[in-house]
Motif scaffolding. Sequence first.
Motif, PDB file in Angstrom:
ATOM      1  N   LEU A  74       0.820  -1.210   0.000  1.00 17.16           N
ATOM      2  CA  LEU A  74       0.000   0.000   0.000  1.00 17.16           C
ATOM      3  C   LEU A  74       0.855   1.261   0.000  1.00 17.16           C
ATOM      4  CD1 LEU A  74      -2.603  -1.190   2.657  1.00 17.16           C
ATOM      5  CD2 LEU A  74      -2.892  -1.115   0.166  1.00 17.16           C
ATOM      6  N   MET A  75       1.991   1.188   0.697  1.00 13.22           N
ATOM      7  CA  MET A  75       2.904   2.333   0.789  1.00 13.22           C
ATOM      8  C   MET A  75       4.333   1.835   0.850  1.00 13.22           C
ATOM      9  SD  MET A  75       1.196   5.280   3.176  1.00 13.22           S
ATOM     10  CE  MET A  75       2.448   6.432   2.640  1.00 13.22           C
ATOM     11  N   ALA A  76       5.265   2.762   0.633  1.00 10.37           N
ATOM     12  CA  ALA A  76       6.687   2.462   0.772  1.00 10.37           C
ATOM     13  C   ALA A  76       7.407   3.733   1.173  1.00 10.37           C
ATOM     14  CB  ALA A  76       7.265   1.931  -0.526  1.00 10.37           C
ATOM     15  N   ILE A  77       8.477   3.591   1.953  1.00  4.61           N
ATOM     16  CA  ILE A  77       9.391   4.693   2.221  1.00  4.61           C
ATOM     17  C   ILE A  77      10.799   4.170   1.971  1.00  4.61           C
ATOM     18  CG2 ILE A  77       7.888   5.949   3.817  1.00  4.61           C
ATOM     19  CD1 ILE A  77       9.559   4.851   6.131  1.00  4.61           C
ATOM     20  N   LEU A 102       8.734  14.694   8.896  1.00  5.29           N
ATOM     21  CA  LEU A 102       8.828  13.235   8.964  1.00  5.29           C
ATOM     22  C   LEU A 102       8.705  12.699  10.384  1.00  5.29           C
ATOM     23  CD1 LEU A 102      11.669  12.658   6.368  1.00  5.29           C
ATOM     24  CD2 LEU A 102       9.250  12.057   6.120  1.00  5.29           C
ATOM     25  N   ASP A 103       8.735  13.563  11.375  1.00  5.59           N
ATOM     26  CA  ASP A 103       8.624  13.123  12.771  1.00  5.59           C
ATOM     27  C   ASP A 103       7.327  12.358  13.024  1.00  5.59           C
ATOM     28  OD1 ASP A 103      11.078  14.234  13.243  1.00  5.59           O
ATOM     29  OD2 ASP A 103      10.306  15.999  14.306  1.00  5.59           O
ATOM     30  N   GLN A 161       8.119   0.279  14.861  1.00  4.80           N
ATOM     31  CA  GLN A 161       9.338   1.042  15.095  1.00  4.80           C
ATOM     32  C   GLN A 161      10.168   1.171  13.810  1.00  4.80           C
ATOM     33  OE1 GLN A 161      10.085   2.555  18.051  1.00  4.80           O
ATOM     34  NE2 GLN A 161      11.816   3.476  16.970  1.00  4.80           N
ATOM     35  N   LEU A 162       9.902   0.331  12.807  1.00  4.85           N
ATOM     36  CA  LEU A 162      10.720   0.291  11.595  1.00  4.85           C
ATOM     37  C   LEU A 162      10.779   1.614  10.829  1.00  4.85           C
ATOM     38  CD1 LEU A 162       9.910  -3.296  10.241  1.00  4.85           C
ATOM     39  CD2 LEU A 162      11.975  -2.518  11.428  1.00  4.85           C
ATOM     40  N   PRO A 163       9.665   2.326  10.583  1.00  4.01           N
ATOM     41  CA  PRO A 163       9.771   3.595   9.859  1.00  4.01           C
ATOM     42  C   PRO A 163      10.640   4.616  10.608  1.00  4.01           C
ATOM     43  CG  PRO A 163       7.492   2.884   9.899  1.00  4.01           C
ATOM     44  CD  PRO A 163       8.251   1.981  10.820  1.00  4.01           C
ATOM     45  N   GLY A 164      10.465   4.693  11.919  1.00  3.67           N
ATOM     46  CA  GLY A 164      11.274   5.616  12.720  1.00  3.67           C
ATOM     47  C   GLY A 164      12.752   5.262  12.661  1.00  3.67           C
ATOM     48  N   ASP A 165      13.069   3.973  12.731  1.00  2.56           N
ATOM     49  CA  ASP A 165      14.466   3.540  12.642  1.00  2.56           C
ATOM     50  C   ASP A 165      15.070   3.912  11.294  1.00  2.56           C
ATOM     51  OD1 ASP A 165      14.204   2.469  15.187  1.00  2.56           O
ATOM     52  OD2 ASP A 165      14.052   0.387  14.499  1.00  2.56           O
ATOM     53  N   LEU A 166      14.324   3.683  10.208  1.00  2.00           N
ATOM     54  CA  LEU A 166      14.819   4.018   8.879  1.00  2.00           C
ATOM     55  C   LEU A 166      15.072   5.518   8.744  1.00  2.00           C
ATOM     56  CD1 LEU A 166      15.443   3.145   5.907  1.00  2.00           C
ATOM     57  CD2 LEU A 166      13.061   3.696   5.424  1.00  2.00           C
ATOM     58  N   ILE A 167      14.142   6.319   9.218  1.00  2.00           N
ATOM     59  CA  ILE A 167      14.288   7.776   9.121  1.00  2.00           C
ATOM     60  C   ILE A 167      15.476   8.248   9.955  1.00  2.00           C
ATOM     61  CG2 ILE A 167      13.183   9.978   9.716  1.00  2.00           C
ATOM     62  CD1 ILE A 167      10.494   8.568   8.873  1.00  2.00           C
ATOM     63  N   LEU A 224       6.268   9.967  11.468  1.00  2.00           N
ATOM     64  CA  LEU A 224       6.513   8.536  11.245  1.00  2.00           C
ATOM     65  C   LEU A 224       7.526   7.935  12.216  1.00  2.00           C
ATOM     66  CD1 LEU A 224       6.673   8.586   7.337  1.00  2.00           C
ATOM     67  CD2 LEU A 224       4.815   7.692   8.763  1.00  2.00           C
ATOM     68  N   THR A 225       8.082   8.747  13.119  1.00  4.50           N
ATOM     69  CA  THR A 225       9.146   8.238  13.988  1.00  4.50           C
ATOM     70  C   THR A 225       8.641   7.700  15.324  1.00  4.50           C
ATOM     71  OG1 THR A 225       9.592  10.447  14.883  1.00  4.50           O
ATOM     72  CG2 THR A 225      10.884   9.754  12.945  1.00  4.50           C
ATOM     73  N   GLY A 226       7.386   7.824  15.600  1.00  2.00           N
ATOM     74  CA  GLY A 226       6.836   7.290  16.849  1.00  2.00           C
ATOM     75  C   GLY A 226       6.381   5.851  16.686  1.00  2.00           C
ATOM     76  N   THR A 227       5.795   5.327  17.729  1.00  2.00           N
ATOM     77  CA  THR A 227       5.367   3.920  17.702  1.00  2.00           C
ATOM     78  C   THR A 227       3.851   3.771  17.751  1.00  2.00           C
ATOM     79  OG1 THR A 227       5.633   3.815  20.093  1.00  2.00           O
ATOM     80  CG2 THR A 227       7.502   3.091  18.745  1.00  2.00           C
ATOM     81  N   ARG A 228       3.139   4.825  17.371  1.00  2.00           N
ATOM     82  CA  ARG A 228       1.678   4.746  17.365  1.00  2.00           C
ATOM     83  C   ARG A 228       1.150   4.699  15.939  1.00  2.00           C
ATOM     84  NH1 ARG A 228       0.686   9.752  21.022  1.00  2.00           N
ATOM     85  NH2 ARG A 228       2.372   9.378  22.448  1.00  2.00           N
TER      86      ARG A 228
END
Length: 190
Positions: free
Chosen positions: A70-73, A135-136, A160-166, A138-142
Amino acid sequence: MIRVLALVPFVLLAACKPPASDEYVERSRIVPRTEGPSEPLDSPDTTGAIWAPGARPDRLLYGKPGERPLMAIECIHEAKASSIAYTRFAPADPHAKAVLALIGNSHVSRLKIDAVETDGIWIWQAAIDAVDPALDVLTGTREVEATVPGAGTVVLNPSQLPGDLIEQCRAQAAPAASENSAPSPREDPA
């Protein structure tokens, strides 16, 4: 009878209008029918959807396992900066422009997103500087809601994966930024 005679001038006046002709076409502009935007899509069901590493390094895909994402970063490293590219895998009208609204993790961000042709299909894509505070969100866990008008809302389940990548992408951008801002050494006059 008087009433009927009173209507005769109106009937004669209506009969004086000429029939349609090519002259009318020449005098009036014919505009081809323009198509409006596509019908809006329903929001996809994201129950069970997860973030997972993509085939390329520094890329995450979001969707249900075994189904179309559905999405990608993705973190894109360039000579002097790093950016986060984001894709909403939904049909887009050619050359359309929109705003991707992201709401969650105590943030609200609006990111520009454009229709981009990829292999003959138009989808939503754009990129933003990795250090941009937008982009913040996407950096949380909610949970985060990602909405493109006409393409529905994708609920991004907590991860947590999007936040880790960013954060990794920002860290890789930081050395280039600090090299450019380092003071130049002074020459010692001898």
